[in-house]
Design a protein around this motif. Structure first.
Motif, PDB file in Angstrom:
ATOM      1  N   HIS A 137     -13.883 -26.541 -23.487  1.00  0.00           N
ATOM      2  CA  HIS A 137     -12.825 -27.567 -23.405  1.00  0.00           C
ATOM      3  C   HIS A 137     -12.896 -28.371 -22.124  1.00  0.00           C
ATOM      4  CE1 HIS A 137     -10.365 -24.845 -26.304  1.00  0.00           C
ATOM      5  NE2 HIS A 137     -11.032 -25.817 -26.996  1.00  0.00           N
ATOM      6  N   SER A 189      -5.717 -19.000 -22.012  1.00  0.00           N
ATOM      7  CA  SER A 189      -4.312 -19.435 -21.932  1.00  0.00           C
ATOM      8  C   SER A 189      -4.159 -20.825 -22.531  1.00  0.00           C
ATOM      9  CB  SER A 189      -3.836 -19.404 -20.470  1.00  0.00           C
ATOM     10  OG  SER A 189      -4.539 -20.360 -19.718  1.00  0.00           O
ATOM     11  N   SER A 190      -2.912 -21.328 -22.578  1.00  0.00           N
ATOM     12  CA  SER A 190      -2.666 -22.680 -23.121  1.00  0.00           C
ATOM     13  C   SER A 190      -2.322 -23.644 -21.989  1.00  0.00           C
ATOM     14  CB  SER A 190      -1.512 -22.654 -24.126  1.00  0.00           C
ATOM     15  OG  SER A 190      -0.309 -22.301 -23.479  1.00  0.00           O
ATOM     16  N   ASN A 213      -0.669 -27.801 -21.358  1.00  0.00           N
ATOM     17  CA  ASN A 213      -0.023 -29.007 -21.912  1.00  0.00           C
ATOM     18  C   ASN A 213      -0.421 -30.223 -21.100  1.00  0.00           C
ATOM     19  OD1 ASN A 213       1.409 -27.689 -23.938  1.00  0.00           O
ATOM     20  ND2 ASN A 213       3.089 -27.179 -22.532  1.00  0.00           N
ATOM     21  N   THR A 259      -1.264 -30.309 -26.448  1.00  0.00           N
ATOM     22  CA  THR A 259      -1.302 -28.883 -26.079  1.00  0.00           C
ATOM     23  C   THR A 259      -2.610 -28.240 -26.544  1.00  0.00           C
ATOM     24  OG1 THR A 259       1.104 -28.750 -26.263  1.00  0.00           O
ATOM     25  CG2 THR A 259      -0.124 -26.666 -26.287  1.00  0.00           C
ATOM     26  N   ILE A 260      -3.347 -27.545 -25.552  1.00  0.00           N
ATOM     27  CA  ILE A 260      -4.550 -26.753 -25.898  1.00  0.00           C
ATOM     28  C   ILE A 260      -4.112 -25.302 -25.780  1.00  0.00           C
ATOM     29  CG2 ILE A 260      -6.955 -26.240 -25.316  1.00  0.00           C
ATOM     30  CD1 ILE A 260      -7.061 -28.991 -23.917  1.00  0.00           C
ATOM     31  N   THR A 261      -4.057 -24.572 -26.902  1.00  0.00           N
ATOM     32  CA  THR A 261      -3.475 -23.216 -26.904  1.00  0.00           C
ATOM     33  C   THR A 261      -4.459 -22.121 -26.457  1.00  0.00           C
ATOM     34  OG1 THR A 261      -4.028 -23.003 -29.242  1.00  0.00           O
ATOM     35  CG2 THR A 261      -1.843 -23.873 -28.714  1.00  0.00           C
ATOM     36  N   ASP A 262      -5.727 -22.243 -26.743  1.00  0.00           N
ATOM     37  CA  ASP A 262      -6.724 -21.193 -26.388  1.00  0.00           C
ATOM     38  C   ASP A 262      -7.832 -21.855 -25.593  1.00  0.00           C
ATOM     39  OD1 ASP A 262      -8.218 -18.937 -26.198  1.00  0.00           O
ATOM     40  OD2 ASP A 262      -8.884 -18.948 -28.287  1.00  0.00           O
ATOM     41  N   PHE A 263      -7.577 -21.963 -24.303  1.00  0.00           N
ATOM     42  CA  PHE A 263      -8.475 -22.761 -23.459  1.00  0.00           C
ATOM     43  C   PHE A 263      -9.790 -22.012 -23.243  1.00  0.00           C
ATOM     44  CE2 PHE A 263      -9.949 -25.048 -19.752  1.00  0.00           C
ATOM     45  CZ  PHE A 263      -9.584 -26.357 -20.062  1.00  0.00           C
TER      46      PHE A 263
END
Length: 893
Positions: free
Chosen positions: A819, A777-778, A780, A811-815
């Motif tokens: 990460h 998921s992403s 913010n 924003t990290i879109t594909d966690f």
């Protein structure tokens, strides 16, 4: 020679040539029968004429064209006509006419004498080169062969005397004129040698005669070779003693003698007219014109226009009418009269209402006298004349006007003749002197009161009658109130002289001390004084002088001495010390007063008055803080006083005996505040914790009090306009303004915005979503910080050098598991930077994210709480779990 039957006229010359402006004499001898038919011949009239008026020959003495220029010198058998100031219009045939008492006994010498009036002229004989020429002074009249000439260049005399020829180098700008030596008052017109644009002045008239009280125009045409930047003026060489620089003529428009009476009319084409109004006898003078350019000045020694100001000086001339035995009277003036004048005629001193022409004819009685005047100038009538014989009723005053000193005596005289007393001397005759101006005091206004019975003259009047019809009114101990017109009246059994003709005007004046010359020193003034009067009495007079009340040994009309402040000087006629002049004295310190004397508001009116006890009267000059003001009057008036008029003023009083200055007076102009303004110091960017001063200033009198506001909230009130921030903070940001106020009004300033700059405060970081995070998921990450100017944001991951992102949101879109770790953001502006950390952890199964602050105590507290909850959940699950069940797996954050 013309003659017949004993009548004849012989002219000395029949052809005469004369120069314009000069004088000529035309002479003749004449003869007539001594007796015709037992009647002895007598000459009743002899005159010269050139023209006819109908059937009448016009006597040159009555011709206005010859006014004041014609004289007859006649004896029993010869007559000479003398004409002065000859004009070209005088060229004519002149004839002599003789009228006797014989019926038809008149004779005219015809043909007469031909007079040719010519002007000198400058002629160019030949050009020898482009700039050389030969000039000749030429006249159509034959002049003596040995005549000497005067030459003028641009109006200035060329010194050497020359014959009629003059050669030299000539330029287009120069004009030339010539004159006969001895007749320099009659030069030729100025002439250009090359072209017509040279410098020159030509007067319209060589001489003008005008009446007192009238107006005159004196004109000239002129040309300036270089006409750019040109100035002109009229002046009188006879006034040169009044010029500040005798070599520089003073314009008549600036001469006090002509104040308000002179106008210069300039027209196109180089014509200038000097107009003088309200003429006085003192205006009789020569008048010249002058012009000046950037490179040339006309400074001519050639004559200008001579003005003669006089009374009309009328004469009644009696001649026999050609139609019958009646007589004709002619009103003649030696001064040229205005065009178409109207006349007033008097019979026995009483006005004849219907007569307005210059001649008056009819049948005249032996008892009656006649007089004439120009209408509008009735104060200057001709003397009364008898038409038949010399015994008619008439009164002739010795003087038209008399001026005398206060305290002195005066004799006012007249000669008179009573026709009936002459022939009937045994009848009674009464005489009296009176003053028409005292008529309001007469008991019977139609009957004048004798001055000998007037209480104003009691003990001071004496009438002296002598044989031969001479009467003198003597007035002693003269007073200024005696200034009046005095007339004489006589009465016989058949006739009463009740004349409306003017009598003798007496002016009684007091002596005055005048300052002739003065040298003002620091402590005294050396001056020459004159005991002066507007009268000019005949004979030698002795004077007495008084200094500080003490008589000094000086009997002349002038007195020289040193005079100190406080000295007083007066003069008087010797023997009349009680009628001395007013004292003159050096100036006293002038005083200054202000009106109104109290407070003065801007826009109001105010006057400052300077006064000093001085004689001669002082002139005043106003100063403001040593700067001369434009006004030189006793009073300095402010019609609408302004704040800029505030300051120290003083005046200086000055007369011929010195100069003194007053004390200073301060003018304080009150006004409400104006131009209220706000300033900020320092004027640049304001940094938190720095010192800042707001200053409110306003122009006001009295000084204003100030009130400071922040968004309409009062901060400070007082006489000082400054508001200080010792250590300004972000809480002080806002809109400020001030109000200036005194008892005359108030004024608000414009608003000013205070902007305080400071570095970013500790940032606040957060993650969204804040609950469980599913792999893939992403998420913010958000960072915010209070800063001015606004902060910029940069995101970092722990142990990595390069930034991960910039901006307030990361924003990290594909966690993914990799990460996981500590993230922090840095907030930065021009005033500094600060950062804050966010910790992310990944476990198998569900993902959770927990936000951890940078403060270690907060992180540990959160971990301990989570561990405690986890342990209790495990214990609860053991107690309730059935055998063989497996518990859930939880991620620790």
């Amino acid at each position: 020679i013309q003659g017949q039957n004993g009548w004849g006229v012989t002219y000395t010359s029949t052809q005469i040539c004369a120069l314009k402006g000069s004088t000529v004499e035309i002479s003749c001898s004449y003869r007539y029968p001594s007796r015709i038919y037992s009647l002895d011949t007598t000459v009743e009239k002899a005159f010269w004429f050139t023209q006819m008026n109908g059937n009448e020959r016009v006597d040159l003495r009555t011709d206005s064209e010859y006014a004041d220029r014609v004289q007859y010198h006649c004896d029993e058998k010869s007559c000479t006509l003398r004409i002065t100031d000859l004009r070209e219009s005088d060229s004519a045939e002149y004839k002599f006419r003789l009228i006797t008492n014989q019926p038809g006994g008149s004779f005219t010498g015809s043909p007469g004498v031909t007079l040719s009036v010519t002007d000198l002229q400058v002629q160019v004989i030949k050009y020898q080169s482009s700039t050389r020429a030969e000039l000749k002074c030429h006249s159509s009249c034959r002049l003596p062969d040995n005549s000497s000439y005067i030459w003028y260049k641009n109006g200035q005399k060329i010194q050497k005397e020359t014959p009629s020829f003059y050669s030299g180098t000539f330029y287009p700008a120069d004009s030339y004129s010539c004159a006969l030596k001895g007749l320099e008052d009659f030069p030729s017109p100025s002439m250009c040698v090359d072209g017509q644009t040279c410098n020159r002045v030509t007067y319209t008239d060589r001489s003008i005669c005008a009446f007192k009280g009238s107006s005159v125009d004196i004109s000239c045409t002129y040309n300036s070779y270089n006409s750019y930047d040109k100035s002109t003026l009229w002046f009188s060489p006879e006034r040169s003693h009044q010029w500040q620089n005798p070599s520089q003529p003073e314009a008549l428009s600036e001469d006090s003698q002509y104040a308000g009476r002179v106008q210069v009319l300039e027209t196109e084409g180089g014509r200038s007219t000097l107009r003088i109004t309200d003429l006085r006898e003192s205006d009789s003078a020569e008048y010249r014109f002058k012009f000046k350019t950037g490179s040339f000045e006309w400074r001519s020694s050639l004559p200008g226009t001579t003005l003669t100001v006089t009374d009309p000086a009328l004469q009644v001339q009696v001649s026999r009418s050609s139609s019958s035995h009646s007589k004709e009277l002619q009103c003649h003036s030696r001064c040229r009269l205005p065009d178409r004048p109207s006349y007033v005629w008097y019979k026995n001193g009483q006005m004849i209402q219907a007569e307005t022409s210059s001649s008056y004819s009819g049948y005249f009685g032996s008892a009656d006298s006649y007089s004439c005047a120009v209408k509008g100038l009735e104060d200057f009538p001709s003397p009364s004349v008898c038409v038949d014989g010399q015994t008619c009723n008439r009164v002739t005053y010795t003087d038209r006007s008399i001026c005398a000193f206060k305290g002195s005596s005066v004799d006012i005289s007249c000669t008179y003749n009573s026709y009936y007393s002459y022939y009937y001397y045994y009848y009674d005759k009464s005489t009296l002197w009176f003053s028409p101006e005292r008529s309001h005091q007469w008991q019977n206004p139609s009957q004048p009161e004798a001055l000998s019975e007037d209480s104003q003259y009691a003990g001071r009047v004496q009438v002296l009658e002598t044989e031969g019809g001479h009467s003198t009114l003597r007035i002693t101990d003269l007073r200024e109130s005696d200034s009046a017109e005095y007339r004489f009246k006589f009465k016989t059994w058949r006739f009463e002289w009740r004349s409306s003709l003017p009598g003798t005007t007496l002016t009684v004046t007091a002596l005055q001390v005048q300052v002739t010359r003065a040298t003002v020193n620091q402590s005294y003034t050396y001056a020459e004084l004159t005991c002066h009067s507007s009268c000019s009495p005949a004979g030698h007079l002795s004077y007495v002088w008084f200094k500080n009340g003490e008589k000094i040994p000086e009997e002349s009309s002038s007195y020289k001495d040193q005079f100190y402040p406080g000295d007083t000087i007066s003069c008087a006629l010797k023997g009349h010390a009680n009628y001395g002049s007013p004292s003159v004295y050096a100036l006293k310190v002038p005083s200054v007063s202000a009106s109104p004397s109290g407070e003065i508001m801007e826009g109001g009116s105010m006057s400052l008055t300077c006064s000093s006890d001085a004689n001669p009267a002082a002139t005043y000059t106003w100063y403001k803080e040593n700067q001369t003001l434009l006004i030189k009057e006793p009073q300095l008036v402010f019609t609408s006083i302004q704040s800029s008029d505030s300051g120290e003023y003083y005046c200086a009083a000055e007369n011929e005996l010195g100069r003194r200055t007053s004390e200073h007076i301060f003018i304080n102009v009150r006004y409400a505040p104006k131009t209220s303004s706000v300033s900020v110091s320092p004027s640049g960017e304001i940094v938190e914790n720095s010192s800042v001063t707001l200053t409110c200033s306003s122009d006001a009198n009295p000084a204003a009090t100030y009130t400071w506001y922040k968004e309409n909230q009062v901060l400070l009130q007082g006489p000082h306009g400054s508001y200080h921030f010792i250590s300004i903070s972000s809480e002080d940001i806002g809109i400020y303004h001030c109000k200036s106020e005194n008892q005359h009004g108030q004024l608000g300033s414009k608003s000013v915005f205070i902007d305080v700059q400071y570095p970013p405060k500790l940032p606040s970081v957060s993650a969204s979503p804040s609950g469980q995070i599913v792999e893939g998921s992403s998420v913010n990450l958000t960072c915010s910080s209070d800063a001015n100017p606004a902060a910029t944001y940069t995101w970092y991951k722990e142990n990595e050098d390069s930034p991960k992102a910039s901006g307030q949101i990361f924003t990290i879109t594909d966690f993914r598991p990799e990460h996981s770790g500590n993230y922090y953001c840095e907030a930065q502006n021009s005033r500094g930077s600060t950062d804050s950390t966010l910790h992310l952890t990944v476990v198998s199964g569900a993902w959770k994210s927990i936000a951890v602050g940078t403060t270690t105590a907060v992180v540990l507290a959160v971990i301990l709480i989570l561990v405690f909850i986890l342990i209790r959940k495990k214990r609860a699950s053991k107690q309730s779990a059935e055998p063989g069940e497996r518990p859930d797996n939880w991620e620790q954050v």
